[in-house]
Design an enzyme around this catalytic site. Structure first.
Site, PDB file in Angstrom:
ATOM      1  N   LEU A 149       7.388 -31.577 -11.415  1.00  0.00           N
ATOM      2  CA  LEU A 149       6.771 -32.736 -10.764  1.00  0.00           C
ATOM      3  C   LEU A 149       6.481 -32.440  -9.294  1.00  0.00           C
ATOM      4  O   LEU A 149       5.834 -33.230  -8.619  1.00  0.00           O
ATOM      5  CB  LEU A 149       7.676 -33.964 -10.869  1.00  0.00           C
ATOM      6  CG  LEU A 149       7.824 -34.578 -12.260  1.00  0.00           C
ATOM      7  CD1 LEU A 149       8.727 -35.804 -12.210  1.00  0.00           C
ATOM      8  CD2 LEU A 149       6.460 -34.956 -12.833  1.00  0.00           C
ATOM      9  N   CYS A 193       3.514  -3.865  -0.422  1.00  0.00           N
ATOM     10  CA  CYS A 193       4.700  -3.270  -1.037  1.00  0.00           C
ATOM     11  C   CYS A 193       4.278  -2.259  -2.114  1.00  0.00           C
ATOM     12  O   CYS A 193       3.801  -1.196  -1.770  1.00  0.00           O
ATOM     13  CB  CYS A 193       5.643  -4.341  -1.558  1.00  0.00           C
ATOM     14  SG  CYS A 193       7.329  -3.733  -1.639  1.00  0.00           S
ATOM     15  N   MET A 238       0.961  -0.910  -1.318  1.00  0.00           N
ATOM     16  CA  MET A 238       0.918   0.145  -0.298  1.00  0.00           C
ATOM     17  C   MET A 238       1.317   1.486  -0.929  1.00  0.00           C
ATOM     18  O   MET A 238       0.692   2.527  -0.685  1.00  0.00           O
ATOM     19  CB  MET A 238       1.881  -0.229   0.849  1.00  0.00           C
ATOM     20  CG  MET A 238       2.097   0.845   1.887  1.00  0.00           C
ATOM     21  SD  MET A 238       3.521   1.919   1.512  1.00  0.00           S
ATOM     22  CE  MET A 238       3.871   2.554   3.141  1.00  0.00           C
ATOM     23  N   HIS A 298       6.534  -7.463   3.108  1.00  0.00           N
ATOM     24  CA  HIS A 298       5.824  -8.610   2.516  1.00  0.00           C
ATOM     25  C   HIS A 298       5.388  -9.578   3.611  1.00  0.00           C
ATOM     26  O   HIS A 298       6.125 -10.517   3.928  1.00  0.00           O
ATOM     27  CB  HIS A 298       6.733  -9.346   1.533  1.00  0.00           C
ATOM     28  CG  HIS A 298       7.050  -8.566   0.305  1.00  0.00           C
ATOM     29  ND1 HIS A 298       6.346  -8.708  -0.864  1.00  0.00           N
ATOM     30  CD2 HIS A 298       7.991  -7.623   0.069  1.00  0.00           C
ATOM     31  CE1 HIS A 298       6.844  -7.882  -1.783  1.00  0.00           C
ATOM     32  NE2 HIS A 298       7.841  -7.219  -1.241  1.00  0.00           N
ATOM     33  N   GLU A 328       3.406 -11.908   3.365  1.00  0.00           N
ATOM     34  CA  GLU A 328       3.166 -13.253   2.794  1.00  0.00           C
ATOM     35  C   GLU A 328       4.363 -14.193   2.965  1.00  0.00           C
ATOM     36  O   GLU A 328       4.196 -15.402   2.918  1.00  0.00           O
ATOM     37  CB  GLU A 328       2.774 -13.141   1.311  1.00  0.00           C
ATOM     38  CG  GLU A 328       3.865 -12.718   0.338  1.00  0.00           C
ATOM     39  CD  GLU A 328       4.025 -11.207   0.183  1.00  0.00           C
ATOM     40  OE1 GLU A 328       3.621 -10.469   1.103  1.00  0.00           O
ATOM     41  OE2 GLU A 328       4.574 -10.773  -0.853  1.00  0.00           O
TER      42      GLU A 328
HETATM   43  N1  GLN Z   1       8.750  -1.355  -7.075  1.00  0.00           N
HETATM   44  C1  GLN Z   1       8.600  -0.978  -5.714  1.00  0.00           C
HETATM   45  C2  GLN Z   1       9.923  -0.651  -5.058  1.00  0.00           C
HETATM   46  O1  GLN Z   1      10.954  -1.031  -5.518  1.00  0.00           O
HETATM   47  C3  GLN Z   1       7.854  -2.032  -4.929  1.00  0.00           C
HETATM   48  C4  GLN Z   1       8.567  -3.341  -4.842  1.00  0.00           C
HETATM   49  C5  GLN Z   1       7.692  -4.502  -4.455  1.00  0.00           C
HETATM   50  O2  GLN Z   1       6.470  -4.434  -4.582  1.00  0.00           O
HETATM   51  N2  GLN Z   1       8.301  -5.572  -4.010  1.00  0.00           N
HETATM   52  O3  GLN Z   1       9.950   0.009  -4.049  1.00  0.00           O
END
Ligand code: GLN
Length: 535
Positions: A17, A384, A387, A510, A512
């Site tokens: 909700l 992450c 990259m 990250h 984000e």
């Molecule tokens: N799997 C990758 C790592 O453990 C990237 C992790 C992710 O994208 N959060 O390094």
């Protein structure tokens, strides 16, 4: 003892909700009235944290500065309130039991039978009050996950009952979020499910002070009166929460309904300042009146489920508004991307994001997407795993290191350009053992990253086990994949860029998790700007 006031938010009738959005919107209104506010989420599942959950189960795993892996609602809290959350803001049944069982083994309860009441409920109450006891907050809002009536929610509801009694009148209130469904055949809104869920709550000894009613149609006076009478709530405490076109409208909608006013009255508080949502509404104005559109591709393997990339999608919304542009996000399944269909699938995109992730499903598709963005000079943001895929792609296709890979995907790769971090090598447990939380990063002044951030020392949140392998640093750098951001303490490479490309940035962290309505993330803002230029 700080005189913190507590607001509990429970949910009835059905899940989904939007308790998190209601809690965040109320918090925003209280914050704009001059109060310091934080929001906590209690999750009734037995996992200690959602870090080990597949995103298909529970959506994105959010990460705090202090390295907690949490429910995605904490992302909403931060995006709305513009202040960070912490370990203490997300509590699960797993955490509660872990603490109680550790205490039992230590002998803290020696001689006693350890039971749900009082031991589990006491631990729940302690966790609820931790944030208040810091003295940092006038008001703590605690959202109880799940739906009232679930077996696993019972200890939480009982803890709320006890706390409400212990804290006394005007110090704690309960807001119950419920559904008022519309029956198309009868052309009527129905109050019975709400009546039943309030009854369920009352059977546990908790009567709600305020009802927030999710609905697809306006609730008229007669229905308000009926709900108030049968749910034992004041009439002006019946708050309509009508479907909104964006979650960012909800604070204004709640203000119109007077939710903040009635909350303050019930907590015996007076607004410290005349509430204003000026900056917030400025964002909304830009968000709703874009001057054009661009197309961004989000390449990932959980794209069927919007919640899996919640923070990325919201960061794009913030950055779009900042650039006064509407961003159409195209979710692209990495598993289906191959050399034959890539041009077709990525056609017309003004920017490509390759998403985070774990495991080898779909990674060749991600690598193909990176190659396409690199060769066609399309703005690229790799996050992450995204990259890491950019590094692999460059090693394979520019350095000609055939079968270069991450050891996560291929343990025996001849060229482990992405490898397990040194301090991960002895780790065997999966839960809470990644590189987590905020780390510093030093930026090269000749970089897109520096241009975006406008400073050379940043702090960003991480969640990964693997990293850029510095043994390939010289080769990659010479070939044009430049490490433009490095951890000043460990030397770990956190950002790679192709400086000859219009905008090609891969980040090990990250971004984000740190974008908010009032502080859109600079990397997303510049990525979108590059997308506009691409168009
Ligand atoms: N799997 C990758 C790592 O453990 C990237 C992790 C992710 O994208 N959060 O390094």
């Amino acid at each position: 003892m700080p005189n913190t006031k507590y607001i509990f938010v429970t949910g009835g009738v059905t899940s989904s909700l939007g308790k998190g959005i209601i809690a965040a919107s109320l918090a925003k209104l209280l914050q704009s009235s001059g109060f310091t506010v934080t929001i906590q989420k209690l999750d009734p599942y037995i996992n200690v944290d959602p870090g080990t959950l597949n995103p298909y189960e529970h959506g994105e795993c959010y990460v705090t500065n202090d390295g907690a892996e949490t429910d995605l609602d904490l992302g909403h809290y931060e995006r709305f309130l513009n202040i960070p959350t912490s370990q203490a803001n997300n509590v699960t049944t797993g955490k509660i039991y872990q603490t109680v069982i550790e205490k039992e083994r230590r002998g803290d309860y020696l001689g006693k039978t350890v039971q749900i009441i009082p031991h589990i409920t006491n631990e729940i109450k302690r966790r609820i009050q931790i944030l208040g006891e810091t003295g940092n907050y006038d008001i703590v809002i605690t959202e109880i996950g799940g739906t009232v009536g679930d077996i696993e929610s019972l200890p939480y509801v009982e803890s709320v009952r006890q706390l409400k009694w212990e804290l006394g009148e005007h110090n704690a209130i309960v807001i119950h979020l419920t559904l008022v469904p519309y029956l198309a055949a009868a052309k009527e809104l129905k109050t019975k499910p709400t009546q039943h869920s309030v009854k369920e709550l009352m059977q546990s000894g908790v009567s709600p002070d305020i009802l927030v009613c999710r609905t697809e149609h306006h609730i008229n006076e007669a229905i308000r009166r009926k709900l108030a009478l049968f749910c034992n709530v004041e009439k002006d405490a019946i708050i309509e929460s009508i479907d909104a076109s964006t979650i960012y409208d909800v604070p204004n909608l709640m203000r119109k309904e007077g939710l903040d006013k009635i909350v303050l009255r019930k907590l015996d508080l007076k607004a410290k300042v005349e509430p204003t949502l000026e900056a917030w509404n400025e964002f909304l104005k830009h968000y709703k009146n874009p001057k054009g559109t661009i197309e961004i591709g989000l390449v990932g393997k959980y794209v069927e489920l919007q919640d899996a990339y919640k923070s990325i999608l919201e960061s794009i919304n913030h950055a779009g508004a900042q650039n006064e542009i509407k961003v159409n996000v195209h979710s692209i399944h990495s598993e289906g991307l191959n050399k034959e269909n890539i041009a077709e699938k990525l056609k017309g995109l003004n920017g490509i994001i390759v998403a985070p992730g774990f495991g080898d499903r779909g990674i060749e598709g991600k690598i193909n997407a990176v190659k396409y963005a690199r060769e066609h000079k399309i703005p690229f943001l790799g996050i992450c795993l995204g990259m890491q895929m950019a590094v692999i792609e460059y090693a394979r296709n520019v350095l000609n290191l055939k079968n270069a890979n991450s050891t996560e995907m291929n343990h025996n790769t001849p060229h482990p350009v992405i490898d397990l971090m040194e301090d991960q090598k002895m780790v065997t447990d999966k839960g809470g053992t990644m590189r987590l939380g905020a780390w510093d990063c030093k930026l090269d002044k000749n970089s897109k990253a520096y241009q975006a951030y406008g400073t050379d020392l940043i702090s960003e949140r991480h969640r990964h086990r693997y990293e850029y392998n510095n043994e390939y640093f010289d080769q990659l750098t010479k070939a044009g994949l430049i490490a433009t951001g490095v951890n000043p303490k460990t030397g770990l490479v956190e950002i790679v860029e192709i400086t000859t490309h219009p905008w090609f940035v891969g980040v090990q962290y990250h971004p984000e998790y740190k974008s908010t309505v009032l502080n859109p993330h600079p990397l997303f803002v510049d990525f979108i700007k590059a997308g506009i230029e691409n168009k």
